[in-house]
Write a protein that holds these residues in place. Structure first.
Motif, PDB file in Angstrom:
ATOM      1  N   MET A   6      42.683  82.021  32.896  1.00 56.94           N
ATOM      2  CA  MET A   6      41.497  82.360  33.681  1.00 56.94           C
ATOM      3  C   MET A   6      41.162  81.329  34.775  1.00 56.94           C
ATOM      4  N   LEU A   7      41.229  81.957  36.191  1.00 54.96           N
ATOM      5  CA  LEU A   7      40.836  81.004  37.224  1.00 54.96           C
ATOM      6  C   LEU A   7      39.618  81.092  37.702  1.00 54.96           C
ATOM      7  N   GLY A   8      38.830  79.700  38.067  1.00 56.05           N
ATOM      8  CA  GLY A   8      37.616  80.061  38.558  1.00 56.05           C
ATOM      9  C   GLY A   8      37.687  80.302  40.234  1.00 56.05           C
ATOM     10  N   CYS A   9      36.618  80.343  40.729  1.00 51.57           N
ATOM     11  CA  CYS A   9      36.395  80.596  42.362  1.00 51.57           C
ATOM     12  C   CYS A   9      37.129  79.688  42.864  1.00 51.57           C
ATOM     13  N   ASP A  10      37.123  78.512  42.736  1.00 54.21           N
ATOM     14  CA  ASP A  10      37.735  77.460  43.331  1.00 54.21           C
ATOM     15  C   ASP A  10      39.036  77.352  42.711  1.00 54.21           C
ATOM     16  N   GLY A  11      39.704  77.952  42.157  1.00 52.86           N
ATOM     17  CA  GLY A  11      41.147  78.028  41.649  1.00 52.86           C
ATOM     18  C   GLY A  11      41.527  77.118  40.580  1.00 52.86           C
ATOM     19  N   SER A  12      40.342  76.547  39.824  1.00 47.69           N
ATOM     20  CA  SER A  12      40.567  75.629  38.630  1.00 47.69           C
ATOM     21  C   SER A  12      40.901  76.422  37.555  1.00 47.69           C
ATOM     22  N   ILE A  13      41.512  75.795  36.342  1.00 43.58           N
ATOM     23  CA  ILE A  13      41.823  76.445  35.256  1.00 43.58           C
ATOM     24  C   ILE A  13      40.557  76.694  34.323  1.00 43.58           C
ATOM     25  N   LEU A  14      39.874  77.966  33.806  1.00 41.36           N
ATOM     26  CA  LEU A  14      38.662  77.810  33.147  1.00 41.36           C
ATOM     27  C   LEU A  14      39.098  78.101  31.643  1.00 41.36           C
ATOM     28  N   TYR A  15      40.039  78.852  31.523  1.00 44.17           N
ATOM     29  CA  TYR A  15      40.475  79.332  30.054  1.00 44.17           C
ATOM     30  C   TYR A  15      42.088  79.236  30.044  1.00 44.17           C
ATOM     31  N   ALA A  16      42.718  79.155  28.916  1.00 41.93           N
ATOM     32  CA  ALA A  16      44.129  79.429  28.878  1.00 41.93           C
ATOM     33  C   ALA A  16      44.204  79.354  27.232  1.00 41.93           C
ATOM     34  N   ASN A  17      44.886  80.434  26.715  1.00 43.34           N
ATOM     35  CA  ASN A  17      45.352  80.774  25.486  1.00 43.34           C
ATOM     36  C   ASN A  17      46.255  79.897  25.044  1.00 43.34           C
ATOM     37  N   ASP A  18      46.711  79.870  23.773  1.00 45.36           N
ATOM     38  CA  ASP A  18      47.571  78.789  23.136  1.00 45.36           C
ATOM     39  C   ASP A  18      49.139  79.005  23.867  1.00 45.36           C
ATOM     40  N   THR A  19      49.136  80.190  24.095  1.00 43.10           N
ATOM     41  CA  THR A  19      50.571  80.503  24.640  1.00 43.10           C
ATOM     42  C   THR A  19      50.775  79.913  26.135  1.00 43.10           C
ATOM     43  N   ALA A  20      49.534  80.257  26.819  1.00 39.84           N
ATOM     44  CA  ALA A  20      49.653  79.448  28.173  1.00 39.84           C
ATOM     45  C   ALA A  20      49.616  78.069  28.247  1.00 39.84           C
ATOM     46  N   LYS A  21      48.964  77.606  27.056  1.00 44.24           N
ATOM     47  CA  LYS A  21      48.839  75.924  26.869  1.00 44.24           C
ATOM     48  C   LYS A  21      50.474  75.486  26.645  1.00 44.24           C
ATOM     49  N   ALA A  22      51.252  76.249  25.906  1.00 41.76           N
ATOM     50  CA  ALA A  22      52.567  75.741  25.502  1.00 41.76           C
ATOM     51  C   ALA A  22      53.525  75.595  26.762  1.00 41.76           C
ATOM     52  N   LEU A  23      53.128  76.284  28.061  1.00 43.20           N
ATOM     53  CA  LEU A  23      53.899  76.229  29.003  1.00 43.20           C
ATOM     54  C   LEU A  23      53.848  74.686  29.748  1.00 43.20           C
ATOM     55  N   TRP A  24      52.899  74.145  29.333  1.00 42.85           N
ATOM     56  CA  TRP A  24      52.826  72.634  30.094  1.00 42.85           C
ATOM     57  C   TRP A  24      52.215  71.583  29.038  1.00 42.85           C
ATOM     58  N   GLN A  25      52.614  72.049  27.695  1.00 45.17           N
ATOM     59  CA  GLN A  25      52.536  71.113  26.611  1.00 45.17           C
ATOM     60  C   GLN A  25      53.790  70.874  25.956  1.00 45.17           C
ATOM     61  N   GLU A  26      53.993  69.744  25.539  1.00 45.32           N
ATOM     62  CA  GLU A  26      55.092  69.354  24.726  1.00 45.32           C
ATOM     63  C   GLU A  26      54.754  68.503  23.611  1.00 45.32           C
ATOM     64  N   GLN A  27      54.637  68.811  22.303  1.00 45.46           N
ATOM     65  CA  GLN A  27      54.219  67.836  21.179  1.00 45.46           C
ATOM     66  C   GLN A  27      52.702  67.355  21.637  1.00 45.46           C
ATOM     67  N   GLU A  28      51.996  68.571  21.995  1.00 39.63           N
ATOM     68  CA  GLU A  28      50.619  68.157  22.421  1.00 39.63           C
ATOM     69  C   GLU A  28      50.365  67.014  23.495  1.00 39.63           C
ATOM     70  N   ALA A  29      51.284  66.946  24.279  1.00 30.55           N
ATOM     71  CA  ALA A  29      51.128  65.994  25.481  1.00 30.55           C
ATOM     72  C   ALA A  29      51.338  67.009  26.689  1.00 30.55           C
ATOM     73  N   GLU A  30      50.599  66.716  27.695  1.00 27.16           N
ATOM     74  CA  GLU A  30      50.553  67.674  28.848  1.00 27.16           C
ATOM     75  C   GLU A  30      51.505  67.080  29.838  1.00 27.16           C
ATOM     76  N   LEU A  31      52.671  68.240  30.205  1.00 28.30           N
ATOM     77  CA  LEU A  31      53.571  67.851  31.386  1.00 28.30           C
ATOM     78  C   LEU A  31      52.687  67.948  32.628  1.00 28.30           C
ATOM     79  N   GLN A  32      52.085  66.886  33.276  1.00 32.72           N
ATOM     80  CA  GLN A  32      51.215  67.123  34.568  1.00 32.72           C
ATOM     81  C   GLN A  32      52.226  67.905  35.648  1.00 32.72           C
ATOM     82  N   ASP A  33      53.412  67.551  35.815  1.00 32.08           N
ATOM     83  CA  ASP A  33      54.128  68.218  36.968  1.00 32.08           C
ATOM     84  C   ASP A  33      54.488  69.549  36.643  1.00 32.08           C
TER      85      ASP A  33
END
Length: 610
Positions: free
Chosen positions: A292-319
């Protein structure tokens, strides 16, 4: 939200202070009023008494014609304690002084004319007489036949105030004036004593009233304190009803309304929580990634499946996260009002993105994005195409050979003395077709979950059979084959397990140069046994290792007979090993060789896997 800082003056203290000040003002005002009225009443009563007494004295003196009898009569008078009598002639001269204004009662000093009584005035030289306050105006009023009373102020020379009553002796003409004077000090002392009593009584009353008002204030504000604590609990999510408010007044009604409001809020919060849990459960159960994106484009909500896209072993992959956010923001800017579709590639992963606008009643605008991982479907589609191509190629080549050779034999193109050689080639291609069909049947058999036929398999005999089966082929290829001697027994399907070793050893020998060694190792563990098929071939590229057991996957894409068939052998091996409850892994270094590790349980129960 920040709470206001609590003031030091509570309602209980304010109420108590207001009641105390009110009692002080009432008692103080009442004391001043009573003291003033009491003093004025006593002074007026004293003046009335002096006036009555002066009238009586003047009447008795007027009834006697001679002065000598009058003086004798004066000796018989009993004046009130603290009262002084002065007899004046019509000119205001003092004829007689009797009585005393001091606290000690003196005997009546009495004499004739002024010259004869000078000896008796020694005790009055320092005291003021009523005549000292009696002016000519007062004398004129008395000579006119009036009886008057005077509240005399202190004389200019100092001294005390005096209460005076003056009455004429005789009618016109007035023969003398009777002055009766009394000091107001006793009355003032009585008034002072009364004031002290009022002060003491007020202090006691204030003390008692303070205690009573404090108790009353606490009783009044106690329900408010209970409601305040209940409001604090509600702010933290505790909606327990207010206990301890039993009054039937407005505060009691307020407590009931407060409890009703708390119950309503509790029900509403429970409903909101249920709706939130339901919605969150639905979103979390979705296999696709939801953002879910806010009006400014920021992430307001992401389910676990979405978080798994940019997480690896509970560490965020910023790129990786930044790439996803930038892609979604670019889609959001392209189209605001309708759904937007796109495809995002993250390395080997391919995501199909659907972006839809979201509008709330308050006017808040945002977007909901669904990211579906289509990598597997694309890979499956690719594998299907490769499978069709491989099957077509593998079937077409032997069929064309078989057809061509048979037609040549039928048309007598091939001499009879050479037909035997060509018939052998046709038979070899037919066998190749049979192997292809058998591999397809095996894949289908294993995918349908057909049960194995496990028996007690003696490992020593089994490994000896493997060694005998491949020893001759190893010699033909110029290889050295080393097979470890096993011991013990395991529960396994011997035909399927032999198929595993046949596929692995066949691959190992095909990719091992002459003069090198292929080894079969064995290790007996507590609850498992482990086999290792090790070669010294060219190895497998690192990027191909994750897909080595996939169906139709081949490291070498060239479709030659030397490089093997359709890429089904290792997929069959993995499914057979997993059907036995075991695991298979591969380790490889380019130029050093490849090792397949097979781990099988000793006590295998086929029914537990059905």
């Amino acid at each position: 939200m920040k709470w206001r800082k609590r003031r030091s003056w509570t309602i209980s203290m304010k109420l108590w202070l207001a009641m105390t000040l009110l009692i002080l003002l009432v008692l103080g005002g009442l004391g001043v009023t009573i003291t003033w009225l009491f003093g004025d009443f006593y002074l007026q009563q004293k003046l009335d008494s002096l006036r009555t007494e002066a009238t009586e004295v003047s009447t008795q003196l007027a009834s006697i014609p001679g002065w000598s009898e009058r003086l004798s009569l004066l000796e018989t008078f009993k004046l009130t304690s603290g009262t002084q009598l002065v007899l004046l002639d019509p000119q205001g001269n003092i004829l007689v002084i009797a009585g005393s204004t001091s606290s000690k009662t003196q005997g009546i000093g009495l004499s004739g004319p002024i010259g004869e009584i000078n000896g008796l005035l020694g005790g009055w030289t320092r005291s003021l007489l009523p005549s000292d306050f009696f002016t000519d105006d007062y004398l004129a009023q008395v000579l006119a036949g009036n009886t008057i009373s005077i509240k005399a102020l202190p004389a200019s020379g100092g001294g005390q105030a005096m209460l005076i009553a003056a009455a004429p002796v005789g009618a016109k003409p007035v023969q003398a004036v009777v002055l009766l004077g009394s000091s107001p000090i006793p009355i003032q002392e009585s008034i002072a004593t009364f004031r002290h009593l009022i002060v003491y009584a007020s202090l006691i009353a204030v003390f008692l009233a303070t205690i009573v008002s404090l108790i009353f204030a606490r009783q009044v504000t106690r329900p408010l304190a209970l409601m305040q604590r209940s409001a604090s609990r509600m702010a933290k999510g505790d909606f327990l009803p207010i206990q301890g408010v039993t009054s039937q007044d407005e505060i009691g009604e307020l407590a009931e309304v407060f409890n009703s409001m708390g119950e309503s809020l509790k029900n509403h919060m429970e409903w909101l929580s249920q709706q939130k849990n339901l919605l969150q459960g639905i979103i979390e159960s979705i296999s696709d990634a939801v953002v879910m994106l806010g009006c400014d484009g920021s992430i307001l909500y992401a389910n676990d499946t979405a978080k798994a896209l940019w997480q690896e072993q509970e560490a965020e992959l910023q790129d990786r996260k930044l790439r996803i956010v930038d892609f979604l923001q670019a889609m959001r800017k392209n189209q605001e009002q309708t759904e937007n579709y796109g495809t995002l590639k993250l390395g080997l992963q391919v995501l199909q993105v659907i972006l839809a606008p979201m509008t709330e009643t308050e006017g808040f605008r945002g977007h909901v994005a669904v990211l579906r991982d289509i990598t597997a479907s694309l890979r499956a589609e690719k594998a299907r195409r490769e499978f069709l191509a491989s099957v077509t190629h593998e079937l077409r080549t032997p069929l064309h050979l078989i057809q061509g050779y048979l037609e040549a034999i039928q048309d007598d193109v091939i001499p009879k003395n050479e037909r035997g050689e060509y018939i052998d080639l046709v038979l070899e291609e037919a066998k190749r077709l049979a192997r292809l069909v058998k591999d397809l049947q095996d894949i289908n058999w294993l995918e349908r979950g057909q049960s194995l036929q496990p028996v007690d398999l003696d490992l020593q005999s089994f490994l000896s059979e493997v060694c005998q089966r491949f020893q001759g082929r190893a010699q033909d290829l110029g290889l050295s084959l080393e097979v470890a001697k096993g011991s013990g027994k395991i529960m396994a399907d011997p035909d399927r397990l032999l198929q595993v070793f046949i596929n692995l050893l066949d691959n190992a020998m095909r990719h091992t140069p002459q003069g090198k060694t292929v080894r079969v190792l064995f290790e007996d563990q507590e609850n498992h046994v482990q086999f290792a098929i090790q070669d010294e071939g060219e190895g497998i590229p690192r990027e191909a290792l994750p897909y080595i057991f996939d169906r139709f996957f081949r490291v070498n894409k060239a479709r030659t007979r030397k490089d093997g068939g359709m890429g089904l052998g290792l997929a069959i091996v993995r499914q057979i090993v997993e059907a036995h409850g075991g695991q298979i892994k591969v380790e490889s270094d380019m130029g050093k060789g490849t090792t397949f590790l097979i781990t099988l349980p000793k006590d295998f129960n086929a029914s537990s896997l059905e």
